[in-house]
Design a protein around this motif. Structure first.
Motif, PDB file in Angstrom:
ATOM      1  N   PRO A  68       0.818  -1.213   0.000  1.00  0.00           N
ATOM      2  CA  PRO A  68       0.000   0.000   0.000  1.00  0.00           C
ATOM      3  C   PRO A  68       0.852   1.264   0.000  1.00  0.00           C
ATOM      4  O   PRO A  68       1.881   1.341   0.668  1.00  0.00           O
ATOM      5  CB  PRO A  68      -0.822  -0.139   1.288  1.00  0.00           C
ATOM      6  N   HIS A  69       0.411   2.265  -0.774  1.00  0.00           N
ATOM      7  CA  HIS A  69       1.138   3.524  -0.864  1.00  0.00           C
ATOM      8  C   HIS A  69       0.140   4.621  -1.180  1.00  0.00           C
ATOM      9  O   HIS A  69      -0.793   4.432  -1.961  1.00  0.00           O
ATOM     10  CB  HIS A  69       2.212   3.449  -1.951  1.00  0.00           C
ATOM     11  N   ASP A 126      -3.110   4.811  -3.773  1.00  0.00           N
ATOM     12  CA  ASP A 126      -4.449   4.995  -3.202  1.00  0.00           C
ATOM     13  C   ASP A 126      -5.138   6.223  -3.798  1.00  0.00           C
ATOM     14  O   ASP A 126      -6.321   6.186  -4.130  1.00  0.00           O
ATOM     15  CB  ASP A 126      -4.363   5.143  -1.678  1.00  0.00           C
ATOM     16  N   ARG A 127      -4.391   7.319  -3.920  1.00  0.00           N
ATOM     17  CA  ARG A 127      -4.966   8.550  -4.488  1.00  0.00           C
ATOM     18  C   ARG A 127      -5.362   8.345  -5.938  1.00  0.00           C
ATOM     19  O   ARG A 127      -6.411   8.821  -6.379  1.00  0.00           O
ATOM     20  CB  ARG A 127      -3.964   9.705  -4.374  1.00  0.00           C
ATOM     21  N   TRP A 128      -4.498   7.656  -6.689  1.00  0.00           N
ATOM     22  CA  TRP A 128      -4.799   7.407  -8.105  1.00  0.00           C
ATOM     23  C   TRP A 128      -6.067   6.555  -8.231  1.00  0.00           C
ATOM     24  O   TRP A 128      -6.929   6.841  -9.052  1.00  0.00           O
ATOM     25  CB  TRP A 128      -3.614   6.717  -8.770  1.00  0.00           C
ATOM     26  N   ALA A 129      -6.189   5.530  -7.405  1.00  0.00           N
ATOM     27  CA  ALA A 129      -7.374   4.668  -7.439  1.00  0.00           C
ATOM     28  C   ALA A 129      -8.626   5.444  -7.069  1.00  0.00           C
ATOM     29  O   ALA A 129      -9.689   5.284  -7.687  1.00  0.00           O
ATOM     30  CB  ALA A 129      -7.186   3.478  -6.494  1.00  0.00           C
ATOM     31  N   LEU A 135       3.537   3.987 -11.679  1.00  0.00           N
ATOM     32  CA  LEU A 135       2.683   5.164 -11.681  1.00  0.00           C
ATOM     33  C   LEU A 135       3.509   6.422 -11.968  1.00  0.00           C
ATOM     34  O   LEU A 135       3.090   7.302 -12.740  1.00  0.00           O
ATOM     35  CB  LEU A 135       1.996   5.279 -10.318  1.00  0.00           C
ATOM     36  N   ARG A 136       4.679   6.513 -11.374  1.00  0.00           N
ATOM     37  CA  ARG A 136       5.527   7.695 -11.559  1.00  0.00           C
ATOM     38  C   ARG A 136       6.052   7.788 -12.994  1.00  0.00           C
ATOM     39  O   ARG A 136       6.076   8.868 -13.596  1.00  0.00           O
ATOM     40  CB  ARG A 136       6.696   7.664 -10.571  1.00  0.00           C
ATOM     41  N   LEU A 137       6.443   6.638 -13.563  1.00  0.00           N
ATOM     42  CA  LEU A 137       6.990   6.629 -14.923  1.00  0.00           C
ATOM     43  C   LEU A 137       5.900   6.643 -15.989  1.00  0.00           C
ATOM     44  O   LEU A 137       6.164   6.974 -17.143  1.00  0.00           O
ATOM     45  CB  LEU A 137       7.853   5.371 -15.136  1.00  0.00           C
ATOM     46  N   ALA A 138       4.682   6.253 -15.587  1.00  0.00           N
ATOM     47  CA  ALA A 138       3.571   6.093 -16.539  1.00  0.00           C
ATOM     48  C   ALA A 138       3.961   5.131 -17.653  1.00  0.00           C
ATOM     49  O   ALA A 138       3.605   5.322 -18.820  1.00  0.00           O
ATOM     50  CB  ALA A 138       3.136   7.437 -17.121  1.00  0.00           C
ATOM     51  N   SER A 139       4.681   4.079 -17.281  1.00  0.00           N
ATOM     52  CA  SER A 139       5.081   3.063 -18.257  1.00  0.00           C
ATOM     53  C   SER A 139       5.445   1.776 -17.534  1.00  0.00           C
ATOM     54  O   SER A 139       5.757   1.783 -16.336  1.00  0.00           O
ATOM     55  CB  SER A 139       6.268   3.541 -19.102  1.00  0.00           C
ATOM     56  N   MET A 160      -2.739  -2.176 -11.573  1.00  0.00           N
ATOM     57  CA  MET A 160      -4.196  -2.211 -11.492  1.00  0.00           C
ATOM     58  C   MET A 160      -4.649  -3.087 -10.326  1.00  0.00           C
ATOM     59  O   MET A 160      -5.624  -2.761  -9.635  1.00  0.00           O
ATOM     60  CB  MET A 160      -4.789  -2.710 -12.809  1.00  0.00           C
ATOM     61  N   ILE A 161      -3.945  -4.178 -10.075  1.00  0.00           N
ATOM     62  CA  ILE A 161      -4.267  -5.031  -8.929  1.00  0.00           C
ATOM     63  C   ILE A 161      -4.117  -4.245  -7.629  1.00  0.00           C
ATOM     64  O   ILE A 161      -4.985  -4.278  -6.750  1.00  0.00           O
ATOM     65  CB  ILE A 161      -3.353  -6.274  -8.903  1.00  0.00           C
ATOM     66  N   ALA A 162      -2.998  -3.513  -7.486  1.00  0.00           N
ATOM     67  CA  ALA A 162      -2.756  -2.734  -6.267  1.00  0.00           C
ATOM     68  C   ALA A 162      -3.836  -1.673  -6.075  1.00  0.00           C
ATOM     69  O   ALA A 162      -4.329  -1.463  -4.957  1.00  0.00           O
ATOM     70  CB  ALA A 162      -1.375  -2.078  -6.331  1.00  0.00           C
ATOM     71  N   ALA A 163      -4.217  -1.010  -7.181  1.00  0.00           N
ATOM     72  CA  ALA A 163      -5.235   0.042  -7.079  1.00  0.00           C
ATOM     73  C   ALA A 163      -6.585  -0.543  -6.696  1.00  0.00           C
ATOM     74  O   ALA A 163      -7.301   0.007  -5.844  1.00  0.00           O
ATOM     75  CB  ALA A 163      -5.331   0.781  -8.413  1.00  0.00           C
TER      76      ALA A 163
END
Length: 285
Positions: free
Chosen positions: A122-123, A127-130, A174-178, A188-191
């Motif tokens: 968890p980060h 969490d914010r992105w989800a 998420l940071r690299l968007a790649s 997607m699983i984490a989100a």
């Protein structure tokens, strides 16, 4: 149901003969409701001194090979015939109580997949992105949320071939968007787990039809995910290709994470470099 023949060859070349430790293989697709394995053959060169088959804790087929000989080449050739006809997924399939998120899984459902409900690393950024897929009141249409997240990853993240072992941390993806297909699936699983969905990692083959004939080809194994939705059950999502996986996707296995279902891993007793070649070919019978 259509019948597909899969030929998957992995070869390691070494400058001089080396010794091989135990190797674990997950190359045989699952036997489930939408795919049935008709024939399965595994040829290994050099021939192992022992070869055993078992099911792991997730019900995936696992072969283990032990070697007595040294060699300058190690080759695995898997040939499978699969009858394959996956079903679809529509909002009407979802049970009434689960059509709007958030919802609570029924006790008898949740007990069976606690291991894929717990958040993965968890980060706050994940969490914010989800949470960005929710309405202002914290709710969302369940199908729209799942489809929207799949589409957003496909549209805003760059898919890259990444040959390093393992997976990239979701925060980095998420940071690299790649990321590779397995990295995008893990993000997607984490989100989804942060939102309370049960989600698991899937490894298999992605196959694309050739318009000129009945040939279907896939250059490599592929990764996506499944989400448990009350009503239809486990539903496939492929964020790399913005798809609800269908007859292009063949499942080898699933687990909590990539580490559970690596297609091939083993030990080589060698200090020198090696060259790897992999080919996947799938044909419609």
């Amino acid at each position: 149901m259509p019948i597909l023949t899969i030929r998957h060859v992995t070869t390691y070349h070494y400058r001089q003969p080396v010794a091989f430790g135990e190797h674990r293989m997950m190359l045989r697709p699952r036997d489930d409701g939408d795919q049935i394995v008709l024939d399965s053959e595994l040829d290994i060169t050099p021939a192992p001194s022992e070869l055993s088959w078992e099911r792991d804790s997730h019900g995936n087929h696992v072969a283990t090979a032990i070697f007595a000989r040294r060699a300058a080449e190690l080759r695995f050739e898997s040939t499978i015939r699969v009858e394959h006809a996956p079903g679809g997924f529509s909002a009407a399939d979802i049970k009434d109580y689960a059509r709007t998120h958030p919802f609570a899984y029924a006790d008898e459902e949740a007990l069976g997949f606690t291991y894929v409900l717990a958040p993965r690393s968890p980060h706050r950024s994940v969490d914010r992105w989800a949470a960005g897929f929710l309405r202002a009141d914290g709710s969302a249409d369940t199908r729209e949320l799942l489809a929207g997240m799949t589409q957003t990853i496909r549209r805003t993240f760059k898919h890259v071939a990444r040959h390093e072992k393992g997976i990239q941390d979701p925060v980095r993806t998420l940071r690299l968007a790649s990321g590779s297909c397995r990295d995008l699936a893990v993000l997607m699983i984490a989100a989804l787990r942060s939102l309370g969905f049960a989600a698991r990692f899937v490894s298999g083959y992605l196959n694309l039809a050739d318009d000129d004939d009945d040939r279907v080809t896939g250059g490599n194994t592929h990764a996506w995910l499944q989400v448990y939705v009350p009503g239809p059950g486990w539903v496939d999502f492929d964020p790399t290709n913005n798809q609800f996986p269908g007859d292009q996707h063949l499942v080898i296995g699933w687990g909590r994470d990539y580490a559970d279902i690596s297609p091939l891993k083993g030990v080589i007793v060698s200090s020198g470099p090696h060259r790897l070649s992999v080919s996947v070919d799938v044909r419609r019978v």
